[in-house]
Design an enzyme around this catalytic site. Structure first.
Site, PDB file in Angstrom:
ATOM      1  CG  ASP A  31      -2.067   0.954   1.108  1.00  0.00           C
ATOM      2  OD1 ASP A  31      -3.202   0.470   0.908  1.00  0.00           O
ATOM      3  OD2 ASP A  31      -1.842   2.182   1.173  1.00  0.00           O
ATOM      4  CG  PHE A 158     -19.842 -11.253  -4.120  1.00  0.00           C
ATOM      5  CD1 PHE A 158     -20.624 -10.406  -4.899  1.00  0.00           C
ATOM      6  CD2 PHE A 158     -19.079 -12.220  -4.759  1.00  0.00           C
ATOM      7  CE1 PHE A 158     -20.661 -10.547  -6.291  1.00  0.00           C
ATOM      8  CE2 PHE A 158     -19.105 -12.365  -6.142  1.00  0.00           C
ATOM      9  CZ  PHE A 158     -19.899 -11.527  -6.915  1.00  0.00           C
ATOM     10  CG  ASN A 218     -22.993  -4.357  -4.424  1.00  0.00           C
ATOM     11  OD1 ASN A 218     -23.226  -5.312  -3.687  1.00  0.00           O
ATOM     12  ND2 ASN A 218     -21.852  -3.692  -4.377  1.00  0.00           N
ATOM     13  N   GLY A 264     -36.097   0.904   6.446  1.00  0.00           N
ATOM     14  CA  GLY A 264     -35.388   1.860   7.295  1.00  0.00           C
ATOM     15  C   GLY A 264     -35.189   3.189   6.599  1.00  0.00           C
ATOM     16  N   GLY A 268     -26.607   2.940   2.659  1.00  0.00           N
ATOM     17  CA  GLY A 268     -25.438   3.804   2.444  1.00  0.00           C
ATOM     18  C   GLY A 268     -24.210   2.933   2.315  1.00  0.00           C
ATOM     19  CB  CYS A 271     -20.380  -1.226  -1.722  1.00  0.00           C
ATOM     20  SG  CYS A 271     -18.870  -1.620  -0.846  1.00  0.00           S
TER      21      CYS A 271
HETATM   22  C1  UGA Z   1     -22.444  -4.623   0.223  1.00  0.00           C
HETATM   23  C2  UGA Z   1     -22.844  -6.029  -0.255  1.00  0.00           C
HETATM   24  O1  UGA Z   1     -23.797  -6.580   0.660  1.00  0.00           O
HETATM   25  C3  UGA Z   1     -21.623  -6.948  -0.341  1.00  0.00           C
HETATM   26  O2  UGA Z   1     -22.004  -8.200  -0.873  1.00  0.00           O
HETATM   27  C4  UGA Z   1     -20.577  -6.303  -1.251  1.00  0.00           C
HETATM   28  O3  UGA Z   1     -19.393  -7.058  -1.306  1.00  0.00           O
HETATM   29  C5  UGA Z   1     -20.225  -4.913  -0.734  1.00  0.00           C
HETATM   30  O4  UGA Z   1     -21.432  -4.122  -0.658  1.00  0.00           O
HETATM   31  C6  UGA Z   1     -19.237  -4.310  -1.692  1.00  0.00           C
HETATM   32  O5  UGA Z   1     -19.605  -4.074  -2.849  1.00  0.00           O
HETATM   33  O6  UGA Z   1     -18.063  -4.178  -1.330  1.00  0.00           O
HETATM   34  P1  UGA Z   1     -21.863  -3.539   2.605  1.00  0.00           P
HETATM   35  O7  UGA Z   1     -21.745  -2.242   1.856  1.00  0.00           O
HETATM   36  O8  UGA Z   1     -20.793  -3.906   3.565  1.00  0.00           O
HETATM   37  O9  UGA Z   1     -21.930  -4.759   1.544  1.00  0.00           O
HETATM   38  O10 UGA Z   1     -23.221  -3.492   3.410  1.00  0.00           O
HETATM   39  P2  UGA Z   1     -24.626  -4.233   3.385  1.00  0.00           P
HETATM   40  O11 UGA Z   1     -24.719  -5.147   4.523  1.00  0.00           O
HETATM   41  O12 UGA Z   1     -24.945  -4.757   2.051  1.00  0.00           O
HETATM   42  O13 UGA Z   1     -25.592  -2.992   3.675  1.00  0.00           O
HETATM   43  C7  UGA Z   1     -25.662  -1.889   2.779  1.00  0.00           C
HETATM   44  C8  UGA Z   1     -26.673  -0.879   3.266  1.00  0.00           C
HETATM   45  O14 UGA Z   1     -27.998  -1.398   3.131  1.00  0.00           O
HETATM   46  C9  UGA Z   1     -26.519  -0.485   4.735  1.00  0.00           C
HETATM   47  O15 UGA Z   1     -26.660   0.914   4.849  1.00  0.00           O
HETATM   48  C10 UGA Z   1     -27.651  -1.193   5.426  1.00  0.00           C
HETATM   49  O16 UGA Z   1     -28.104  -0.520   6.570  1.00  0.00           O
HETATM   50  C11 UGA Z   1     -28.713  -1.185   4.335  1.00  0.00           C
HETATM   51  N1  UGA Z   1     -29.700  -2.264   4.482  1.00  0.00           N
HETATM   52  C12 UGA Z   1     -29.331  -3.571   4.318  1.00  0.00           C
HETATM   53  C13 UGA Z   1     -31.021  -1.951   4.777  1.00  0.00           C
HETATM   54  O17 UGA Z   1     -31.405  -0.763   4.921  1.00  0.00           O
HETATM   55  N2  UGA Z   1     -31.938  -2.966   4.896  1.00  0.00           N
HETATM   56  C14 UGA Z   1     -31.594  -4.265   4.750  1.00  0.00           C
HETATM   57  O18 UGA Z   1     -32.494  -5.140   4.853  1.00  0.00           O
HETATM   58  C15 UGA Z   1     -30.259  -4.571   4.450  1.00  0.00           C
END
Ligand code: UGA
Length: 445
Positions: A31, A158, A218, A264, A268, A271
């Site tokens: 890095d 993922f 995504n 909700g 955010g 990703c």
């Molecule tokens: C997301 C994807 O889930 C991963 O598979 C992917 O690898 C990653 O992006 C990426 O592209 O690097 P992440 O951003 O860590 O992962 O978070 P998530 O758990 O997917 O949640 C994303 C957003 O959706 C959060 O703000 C969460 O609060 C919101 N969310 C999620 C909801 O509002 N409701 C839900 O039922 C699920």
């Protein structure tokens, strides 16, 4: 593979590096940021991720992980991952400059090297990047022959923040795209060895399909969340309706599934927002508007505004009111505030001339960089509630679930809570004398 290099020690690269090294593989993490290298050499992760510190500690002690700013050390690796950032450009498209730079450094390090290297692109990149940017750059800089001296595979990631180590060790599937079948097989063999009997299904495909799978994944998940938020907004207009049983009801349909149906204040993170803008921009460039993805993004932008609308509905003008914002990270178990809905919500409250107190178990340091002296930084959730006219629950941290109604009643000027993540038992709170407004909850329910 005897030695692995990983270019980019961010939330994907560092987790992979720590995980491979914890399991005994020899890893060099590269890095350019001296602060990141200095912290890692001391065993300090530069961000919060469950289990990461423990893994890092183990790897450094066993000397299976070396971290460095020096890209030339890549030349002796058998496998090199590119896991650098792909930030958004002003027009929503992605900035590939870090990917290009990493590919250039890999190419240069291979110039004099005698051995073959398999180069794997993990960073999220738009279709065509692995073929036209990564492979082409390595070929130019190394002056070597693809498929003989080096190969390139696209292998999207993922992992979820907050579950990153688990997702690295137990992925649902592995996607490998390339124009070089031998390279696909080689990478598959590596994963077979790493995951053993837990090897998930492997999709072998072209570069471009692998790249598109990541965006489609995504975009679909974000659409699922925006969809349930849309249903939540309808439910709010229907007496006795509640989005939670509706989500449970549709989630049991095997074709739909229960995950990503938590209504909700919106999604955010680093990703979904970036990737949806990138695929929209990419698609527009090809002459297709991708209306469904655009609607997903638009629905999400409006969803965060609901927090302030709810507060104004109850309090009238917010000028001079004290508002407690509980939860700043874009989701629990991370300190990441990139594109967190807490940011527009807090800014909107400040625009309405409210005074705002904020608290998050992990994200306070990042919050200070964003809000400066414009908010009060509480020392805990109870302190955050002190003298508040309204509390907005923005992130569903488990510790917030444990706050009893009496705490809101005792601490706040008036106990009014906006449940932005639908995780309170509204009936118990109301019975105790707390006024609650919740996403997706219709009048009289
Ligand atoms: C997301 C994807 O889930 C991963 O598979 C992917 O690898 C990653 O992006 C990426 O592209 O690097 P992440 O951003 O860590 O992962 O978070 P998530 O758990 O997917 O949640 C994303 C957003 O959706 C959060 O703000 C969460 O609060 C919101 N969310 C999620 C909801 O509002 N409701 C839900 O039922 C699920």
């Amino acid at each position: 593979m005897r030695r692995i290099s990983i270019f980019g020690l961010g939330r994907v690269g560092l987790v992979m590096a720590a995980s491979f090294a914890k399991h005994g593989l020899k890893v060099i993490g590269i890095d350019p940021n001296p602060r990141v290298i200095e912290m890692l050499q001391k065993g300090e992760p530069p961000f919060y991720e469950p289990k990461l510190r423990e893994y890092l500690d183990h790897a450094l002690k066993k000397r299976t992980l070396v971290v460095t700013q020096d890209p030339t050390l890549n030349s002796s690796s058998d496998l090199a991952y590119i896991a650098v950032g792909t930030p958004s450009r002003a027009d929503g498209g992605i900035d590939l400059s870090y990917v290009e730079k990493a590919a250039g450094m890999i190419g240069q390090s291979l110039r004099g090297a005698a051995k073959y290297q398999l180069v794997v692109i993990k960073s999220t990149v738009t279709p065509g990047t692995a073929r036209n940017v990564v492979k082409a750059t390595i070929q130019r800089e190394s002056q070597k022959t693809p498929e003989i001296d080096f190969s390139v595979c696209s292998n999207p990631e993922f992992l979820r923040e907050g579950n990153a180590i688990y997702d690295t060790e137990f992925p649902d599937r592995i996607v490998i795209g390339s124009d070089d079948l031998a390279a696909i097989r080689r990478l598959e063999r590596f994963y077979k060895k790493f995951h053993g009997s837990k090897l998930p299904p492997v999709i072998r495909t072209d570069f471009e399909n692998a790249e598109l799978i990541k965006y489609a994944n995504n975009a679909f998940l974000a659409t699922k969340v925006s969809f349930i938020n849309c249903i939540a907004n309808i439910a709010e207009l229907v007496p006795h309706a509640d989005v939670k049983p509706i989500a449970a009801g549709i989630g049991l349909d095997k074709r739909i599934g229960p995950q990503f149906l938590n209504a909700g204040l919106g999604w955010g993170g680093s990703c979904f927002p970036k990737d949806l803008e990138a695929i929209l921009s990419f698609s527009r460039g090809l002459g297709y508007g991708a209306d469904l993805i655009r609607a997903t993004v638009e629905t999400n932008k409006k969803q965060a505004e609901k927090a302030v609308q709810f507060a104004k509905h109850f309090l009238g003008s917010l000028g001079g009111r004290h508002i407690a914002v509980l939860g700043l990270a874009f989701k629990p178990e991370t300190d990441d505030m990139r594109e967190a809905v807490s940011v527009p919500i807090t800014n909107n409250l400040l625009d309405e001339r409210a005074t705002v107190a904020v608290w998050d178990p992990e994200a306070m340091e990042n919050a200070r960089q964003i809000f400066g002296s414009r908010v009060r930084y509480a020392t805990g959730s109870s302190d955050c509630l002190e003298q508040a006219d309204c509390c907005i629950l923005v992130t569903e941290w488990p510790e917030f679930k444990k706050i009893r109604p009496q705490v809101y009643i005792k601490k706040m000027r008036q106990p009014f809570v906006i449940d932005g993540r639908r995780f309170l038992d509204v009936r118990i709170f109301r019975a105790a004398g707390v006024r609650v407004r919740a996403i997706g909850l219709g009048p009289e329910s």
